[in-house]
Scaffold this active site. Structure first.
Site, PDB file in Angstrom:
ATOM      1  NE  ARG A   1       2.658  -1.285   1.334  1.00 31.63           N
ATOM      2  CZ  ARG A   1       1.941  -2.047   0.527  1.00 31.63           C
ATOM      3  NH1 ARG A   1       2.353  -3.248   0.233  1.00 31.63           N
ATOM      4  NH2 ARG A   1       0.810  -1.622   0.013  1.00 31.63           N
TER       5      ARG A   1
ATOM      6  CG  ASN B   1       5.558   6.788   7.258  1.00 32.14           C
ATOM      7  OD1 ASN B   1       6.196   5.777   6.995  1.00 32.14           O
ATOM      8  ND2 ASN B   1       4.608   6.809   8.166  1.00 32.14           N
TER       9      ASN B   1
ATOM     10  CG  ASP C   1       5.661  -3.319   8.902  1.00 31.97           C
ATOM     11  OD1 ASP C   1       6.729  -3.821   9.241  1.00 31.97           O
ATOM     12  OD2 ASP C   1       5.363  -2.133   9.099  1.00 31.97           O
TER      13      ASP C   1
END
Length: 435
Positions: free
Chosen positions: A97, A23, A121
């Site tokens: 994404r 992340n 996801d």
């Protein structure tokens, strides 16, 4: 399509080093587009989502040099914003994404951008409103082409502004910060996310010449500057991997040492696993989990059933709730898992129930786990990985189960976990990747 074949029930032993934080990587890599000077990044995980973003950055014209297994140098001296209008860009960005993180830097430096509705996801709705409203408050103008499913954004005159975010979105906060560092005037962001990965981004941007204060709090102030320079940055270890390995050790009754964890950046994560009854020792910056035959879930002080819920940092990260749920299946006691942020993330529990777990899915957000206390082991079954975190949770369940399990759609796992099968084999796991 690849499949994991797992023969479970084996105790593991050894040391494992967590990968660089996925992340954080998606934010840091996007930030290289904010400057024409070289930016060197270390500890980059070799995972699908990160590699796709690096590929996109290269397609935009940024020079990408691989310096080592986990180190890259990026030089965005010449960026082709016309690539944003191509079908190739739309296809690649829609499949990732994390591509939304490119918006802030591109808008800040070049004043315009386009982006399709991103993928990722299948864990329920994941709004982009926080990103877009933040950009609008800075002066950006949006036009959605419904026929092309494409957002066109004009940000030719970004100006600092006060904003109160509707949610403490990590990616939203990061995107707005990256847009604001080159905007004119002062930007104040209240209800900002303050995760360690966001702190890392802000510290890196300040080394590049940005003026960001309030780092680590939910009130961020950015004084816009004219340009940014190059820098060097090392990603944190991935806290989600660290939590996954703690859960793996508990479920398989294994003795595992997780190396170089940056324990000071893990927040409440170790404490949540301790409340499940898992013993661990901090040895410098390593976490040692001893082999443990039994572990017992705590109750609240008044004796009521423990509830574990996700919350914005410094609360418990939603990415580890799936791991906590699996670990609880073999504990002594009962726990209520409350997944507040994503309405589809608990739907993988039907696979655990098929394996013999005692779980009541109360609604899309809540599941009650009644621990088996190892009176019976989970049993191996065939299943599919619905998303990254659920996939690894099912993998942990399979490694603890009696018999053979098969997990298909493991491309989802590869999106977030680097060479997970070979790293687990090194600990003694019986796991095989087949097509």
């Amino acid at each position: 399509m690849s499949v994991f074949k797992i023969r479970g029930g084996k105790k593991l032993k050894g040391e494992i080093i967590p990968q660089g934080a996925k992340n954080e990587a998606l934010q840091i890599l996007s930030a290289v587009l904010l400057t024409s000077e070289p930016v060197t990044i270390h500890n980059i995980p070799n995972i699908v989502d990160v590699n796709k973003l690096i590929d996109l950055i290269g397609d935009l014209g940024c020079k990408v040099e691989k310096l080592g297994a986990e180190s890259y140098r990026f030089t965005a001296a010449s960026v082709n914003t016309q690539f944003l209008e191509t079908e190739n860009y739309r296809k690649k960005a829609a499949a990732l994404r994390g591509s939304v993180m490119l918006l802030g830097p591109i808008l800040a430096r070049f004043g315009k951008a386009s982006i399709p509705k991103p993928g990722g996801d299948k864990i329920g709705r994941r709004r982009l409103d926080t990103h877009f409203i933040g950009f609008q408050k800075l002066g950006a103008k949006f036009n959605f082409d419904s026929a092309e499913h494409l957002f066109h954004i004009d940000a030719s005159e970004l100006k600092g502004s006060y904003m109160l975010l509707d949610e403490a979105s990590v990616t939203g906060t990061a995107n707005i910060i990256m847009a604001a560092v080159l905007a004119k005037g002062t930007t104040t962001i209240y209800n900002a996310a303050c995760e360690p990965y966001l702190q890392q981004l802000c510290l890196m941007l300040n080394r590049m010449g940005a003026k960001i204060s309030g780092i680590g709090s939910n009130l961020i102030t950015i004084q816009g500057v004219d340009k940014l320079g190059g820098t060097e940055h090392t990603l944190l270890p991935d806290m989600i991997e660290i939590g996954s390995f703690i859960g793996l050790a508990a479920m398989t009754q294994s003795e595992i040492t997780i190396k170089n964890c940056r324990i000071d950046m893990l927040g409440i994560i170790p404490e949540i696993f301790r409340r499940l009854g898992i013993k661990m020792e901090f040895r410098g910056d390593d976490i040692h989990i001893p082999s443990q035959e039994r572990y017992e879930i705590e109750t609240f002080i008044d004796g009521s059933i423990l509830t574990i819920a996700d919350a914005p940092w410094p609360g418990f990260t939603p990415d580890l709730l799936s791991i906590v749920l699996v670990v609880a299946t073999q504990a002594k006691g009962t726990v209520l898992i409350h997944q507040k942020m994503f309405e589809s993330r608990l739907f993988f529990v039907d696979k655990l129930i098929d394996m013999g777990a005692q779980i009541i899915l109360c609604d899309p957000h809540r599941a009650t786990v009644i621990g088996l206390e190892r009176r019976q082991s989970l049993r191996g079954i065939k299943m599919a990985s619905p998303d990254i975190r659920a996939g690894v949770s099912l993998l942990i369940a399979a490694l603890s189960a009696n018999g053979v399990s098969e997990i298909s759609n493991i491309d989802q796992i590869d999106r977030g976990y680097q060479n997970i099968d070979s790293r687990l084999k090194a600990l003694g796991a019986d796991i095989e990747r087949t097509n």
